[in-house]
Design an enzyme around this catalytic site. Structure first.
Site, PDB file in Angstrom:
ATOM      1  N   ASN A  32      12.960  -2.385  -0.045  1.00 16.83           N
ATOM      2  CA  ASN A  32      11.561  -2.718  -0.340  1.00 16.83           C
ATOM      3  C   ASN A  32      11.192  -2.308  -1.760  1.00 16.83           C
ATOM      4  O   ASN A  32      10.517  -3.057  -2.486  1.00 16.83           O
ATOM      5  CB  ASN A  32      10.620  -2.000   0.635  1.00 16.83           C
ATOM      6  N   ALA A  34       4.885  -1.699   4.079  1.00 14.56           N
ATOM      7  CA  ALA A  34       5.566  -1.529   2.790  1.00 14.56           C
ATOM      8  C   ALA A  34       4.639  -1.054   1.678  1.00 14.56           C
ATOM      9  O   ALA A  34       4.982  -1.156   0.504  1.00 14.56           O
ATOM     10  CB  ALA A  34       6.235  -2.841   2.380  1.00 14.56           C
ATOM     11  N   ALA A  35       3.480  -0.513   2.044  1.00 15.58           N
ATOM     12  CA  ALA A  35       2.504  -0.105   1.026  1.00 15.58           C
ATOM     13  C   ALA A  35       3.073   0.964   0.105  1.00 15.58           C
ATOM     14  O   ALA A  35       2.995   0.855  -1.127  1.00 15.58           O
ATOM     15  CB  ALA A  35       1.231   0.387   1.697  1.00 15.58           C
ATOM     16  N   GLY A  36       3.649   2.028   0.692  1.00  9.84           N
ATOM     17  CA  GLY A  36       4.209   3.093  -0.126  1.00  9.84           C
ATOM     18  C   GLY A  36       5.376   2.626  -0.973  1.00  9.84           C
ATOM     19  O   GLY A  36       5.542   3.040  -2.121  1.00  9.84           O
ATOM     20  N   ASP A  37       6.203   1.748  -0.420  1.00  4.90           N
ATOM     21  CA  ASP A  37       7.346   1.229  -1.169  1.00  4.90           C
ATOM     22  C   ASP A  37       6.886   0.371  -2.345  1.00  4.90           C
ATOM     23  O   ASP A  37       7.453   0.443  -3.438  1.00  4.90           O
ATOM     24  CB  ASP A  37       8.251   0.414  -0.241  1.00  4.90           C
ATOM     25  N   ASN A  58       3.515  11.145   0.673  1.00  8.34           N
ATOM     26  CA  ASN A  58       2.200  10.930   1.268  1.00  8.34           C
ATOM     27  C   ASN A  58       1.755  12.262   1.889  1.00  8.34           C
ATOM     28  O   ASN A  58       2.416  13.289   1.719  1.00  8.34           O
ATOM     29  CB  ASN A  58       2.212   9.775   2.264  1.00  8.34           C
ATOM     30  N   ASN A  79      17.194  -2.342   5.771  1.00  6.25           N
ATOM     31  CA  ASN A  79      17.073  -2.492   7.220  1.00  6.25           C
ATOM     32  C   ASN A  79      16.576  -3.875   7.604  1.00  6.25           C
ATOM     33  O   ASN A  79      15.808  -4.496   6.865  1.00  6.25           O
ATOM     34  CB  ASN A  79      16.070  -1.473   7.798  1.00  6.25           C
ATOM     35  N   ASP A  97      -1.683  -4.505   7.545  1.00  6.28           N
ATOM     36  CA  ASP A  97      -0.308  -4.068   7.793  1.00  6.28           C
ATOM     37  C   ASP A  97       0.119  -3.172   6.632  1.00  6.28           C
ATOM     38  O   ASP A  97       0.239  -3.631   5.504  1.00  6.28           O
ATOM     39  CB  ASP A  97       0.614  -5.284   7.900  1.00  6.28           C
ATOM     40  N   LEU A 135      -2.544   8.745  -0.873  1.00  2.00           N
ATOM     41  CA  LEU A 135      -3.579   9.043   0.110  1.00  2.00           C
ATOM     42  C   LEU A 135      -4.093   7.801   0.821  1.00  2.00           C
ATOM     43  O   LEU A 135      -5.234   7.752   1.270  1.00  2.00           O
ATOM     44  CB  LEU A 135      -4.755   9.759  -0.585  1.00  2.00           C
ATOM     45  N   SER A 163       5.424  -8.998   2.219  1.00  2.00           N
ATOM     46  CA  SER A 163       4.068  -8.627   1.796  1.00  2.00           C
ATOM     47  C   SER A 163       3.997  -8.210   0.332  1.00  2.00           C
ATOM     48  O   SER A 163       2.896  -8.086  -0.220  1.00  2.00           O
ATOM     49  CB  SER A 163       3.550  -7.477   2.664  1.00  2.00           C
TER      50      SER A 163
END
Length: 302
Positions: A43, A252-255, A187, A11, A249, A224, A294
Site C-alpha cells: 500500500n 489504507a489511510a495510514g499507508d 498512530n 497481502n 473505509d 490521530l 482507495s
C-alpha cells in the site's frame, strides 16, 4: 532522478462489511465481500508511486508466493510504475493474506496471515544493496520479520538514507532498532505500545513524542485519524489538522499518509508542508472503499 525505497509486506485482503464490527463470540452476516490488493508495504509503495512526481522512482522490496495473487499484484504494481526488481517469489508458499472487517463508520479490525511475507530475509535485502545505495528515503513497517526490518534500517543508515518507520502493527521495539530511525509515524495505539503512554489529547501526544525523542528519534509524527497528526521535531510539537471528510473505509489511510509523507519530504517540502500533503492524501483515501483501490493519484490532490 531520486529513488524512494519501500521494504515490506504484500497481502491479498478479504474484506467483509458490517453495520457494526462483531463482538467476541458474535456471528454476523456480512453485507458485502470483496477481494482487494493490500499489505502495508505494498500500500505504501503504491501511495508513493501514485503521488510522486516524474523525478521520483519508487522501488519495492517484498516476498510473494508462487500463486495467482502474486501475479495480479505484479501486474498492477507495474502499471503504477513501481520498480519490482526487489520482489522475490517464495516457492511453495502463498502470498500474504488479510481478513478485514469494516463497519458503516469506516472503522476496521484486521487479521493477517503472513505467508511469504515471513520469508523476506536479511539475505534478500543484502542482494538489493544497490537500491539502498541509490535511495534518498527508506520506508518500512512491521508486517515482515523484525530481523528484516532491522537489516533494512541498518543498510539504509550505512548508505546515508533517511529512514522512516511506520510501526504497524503495534509492537514493542528494541533500542537497537529505534536508534536507526530518523522519522517514526505511529498512530495512538502504536504510540502506546512503544511508550506506555495513552495518547488521548495533545498533552499526552507530546509526552509520547518526548519518550521517543529520548530513544534517539529526531522526528515523531503521531497520526490521530480525523484530527490530523501531532508532529514533534526536537521536542517542538504541534497538531496539523486534517481536512474534514465523511469517512467510509479507513483501511489504507495510514499507508497513504506514509507514502505521501515520503514523497513530499523527498521533494524538499518542509515537515509541516509534507504532513499537510500526507493528511490531504489520506483524507481522500478514506472516502473510498478498499486498500490500494482507495489510494489517490497526484492530480487528484490539486
Amino acid at each position: 532522478m531520486s529513488t524512494l525505497l519501500v521494504v515490506g509486506s504484500a497481502n491479498a485482503d478479504h474484506v467483509l462489511t458490517f453495520n457494526e464490527l462483531p463482538q467476541a463470540g458474535q456471528t454476523l452476516i456480512s453485507q458485502q465481500y470483496r477481494l482487494e490488493l493490500g499489505g502495508k508495504g505494498a500500500n505504501q509503495a503504491v501511495a508513493a508511486a501514485r503521488l510522486s512526481n516524474t523525478g521520483q522512482n519508487v522501488c519495492f522490496i517484498s516476498a510473494l508466493g508462487d500463486d495467482s495473487n502474486a501475479a495480479t499484484m505484479r501486474k498492477n504494481w507495474t502499471a503504477d510504475g513501481i520498480d519490482l526488481i526487489g520482489c522475490y517469489e517464495i516457492a511453495n508458499e502463498s502470498t500474504g493474506t488479510a481478513v478485514i472487517f469494516v463497519n458503516q463508520q469506516g472503522e476496521n479490525c484486521i487479521g493477517v496471515v503472513p505467508g511469504a511475507n515471513a520469508y523476506l530475509s536479511a539475505q534478500h535485502l543484502q542482494q538489493q544493496q544497490a537500491l539502498f545505495t541509490q535511495a534518498n528515503f527508506l520506508l518500512v513497517q512491521l508486517e515482515t520479520s523484525l530481523d528484516s526490518v532491522h537489516h533494512a534500517l541498518t543498510l539504509a543508515k550505512q548508505h546515508h538514507c533517511t529512514t522512516i518507520l511506520n510501526p504497524a502493527p503495534a509492537a514493542k521495539l528494541s533500542n537497537d532498532l529505534l536508534c536507526l530511525i530518523d522519522i517514526i509515524t505511529p498512530n495512538e495505539t502504536e504510540a502506546f505500545a512503544l511508550t506506555g503512554i495513552d495518547v488521548i489529547d495533545q498533552q499526552s501526544a507530546a509526552k509520547a513524542a518526548e519518550s521517543l525523542h529520548r530513544q534517539g528519534i529526531n522526528i515523531v509524527i503521531i497520526t490521530l485519524g480525523s484530527k490530523g497528526a501531532y508532529v514533534s521535531e526536537k521536542g517542538q510539537g504541534r497538531i496539523i489538522p486534517a481536512p474534514t471528510v465523511s469517512a467510509i473505509d479507513t483501511v489504507a489511510a495510514g499507508d497513504t499518509f506514509n507514502g505521501a509523507l515520503m514523497v513530499a519530504l523527498d521533494e524538499g517540502k518542509t515537515l509541516n508542508e509534507a504532513v499537510k500533503f500526507a493528511n490531504k492524501a489520506s483524507s481522500l483515501a478514506v472516502t473510498r472503499h478498499g486498500a490500494q483501490s482507495s489510494i489517490p493519484y497526484r492530480n487528484e490532490l490539486a
